[in-house]
Design an enzyme around this catalytic site. Sequence first.
Site, mmCIF file in Angstrom:
data_model
loop_
_atom_site.group_PDB
_atom_site.id
_atom_site.type_symbol
_atom_site.label_atom_id
_atom_site.label_comp_id
_atom_site.label_asym_id
_atom_site.label_seq_id
_atom_site.Cartn_x
_atom_site.Cartn_y
_atom_site.Cartn_z
ATOM 1 C CD1 TRP A 174 -1.977 2.284 1.845
ATOM 2 C CD2 TRP A 174 -3.188 1.017 0.434
ATOM 3 N NE1 TRP A 174 -3.113 2.988 1.547
ATOM 4 C CE2 TRP A 174 -3.866 2.237 0.673
ATOM 5 C CE3 TRP A 174 -3.750 0.080 -0.436
ATOM 6 C CZ2 TRP A 174 -5.089 2.528 0.085
ATOM 7 C CZ3 TRP A 174 -4.964 0.369 -1.016
ATOM 8 C CH2 TRP A 174 -5.628 1.584 -0.756
ATOM 9 C CG MET A 203 -0.711 10.658 5.551
ATOM 10 S SD MET A 203 -0.297 8.956 6.024
ATOM 11 C CE MET A 203 1.441 9.105 6.400
ATOM 12 C CB ALA A 230 -0.322 5.506 6.337
ATOM 13 C CE LYS A 231 -4.379 9.416 8.047
ATOM 14 N NZ LYS A 231 -2.939 9.559 8.284
ATOM 15 C CB SER A 232 -8.698 4.475 3.299
ATOM 16 O OG SER A 232 -9.386 5.652 3.666
#
Length: 221
Positions: free
Chosen positions: A26, A197, A199-201
């Site tokens: 991801w 950013m 790490a977000k969905s």
Amino acid sequence: MRGDSLPAILGGKRAVSMESGDAFTWPVVPPEMEQAVLDILRTGRISGLDVTKEFEQEYAEWAGSKYALAHNNGTSALHTALFGVGVGSGDEIICPSVTYWASCVQVYSMGANVVFADIDPETLCIDPHDIEHRITDRTKAVMVVHYAGMPADMDPIMQIARDYGLAVVEDVSHAHGTLYKGKLAGTFGDAAGFSLMSAKSFPIGEGGMLTTDDQLVYARA
């Protein structure tokens, strides 16, 4: 205990037998995203393009908001949201005690202060029952954090805000697309801030977005 009823950790059958593959890779960066970046680089004009305004318009349409304003990150989106609703010197905002620091510490640059409220142990979001007794004559706004994809209980929160004349800012950094009673998180309060950013969905590398239906909040932001 029979072998077929043992948990996998004790030698039983795995519930998921297929390999993980790239499930934990991801964010996903497809070829069309790479090409879009290259297209911009090859224009020779990295700044001064309309791509950001196009993104704001599309984001506002997706979120169901009148206005969207792009930022360099979610921290600054929440910063301008708080300024947008009028937080200033001597004011207080009420914020849940479990969140990332960027939900609230920006108010110190405005001369305001943070009052922490407890969370609901079922949702990990701000507990509506712990808001009202923390309101003073200095309280200006409530920061609602929709935590880890779980929406806060917005109906009683909005009722409290109406009763006391408080602004509501929603931190939707953990909850892009989350629904509360069929309505998107981030569309209940006076303004909302989103982190984009990696790490977000909804990752774009680094960025943030403010949404609001209030023209004055948008203009101040």
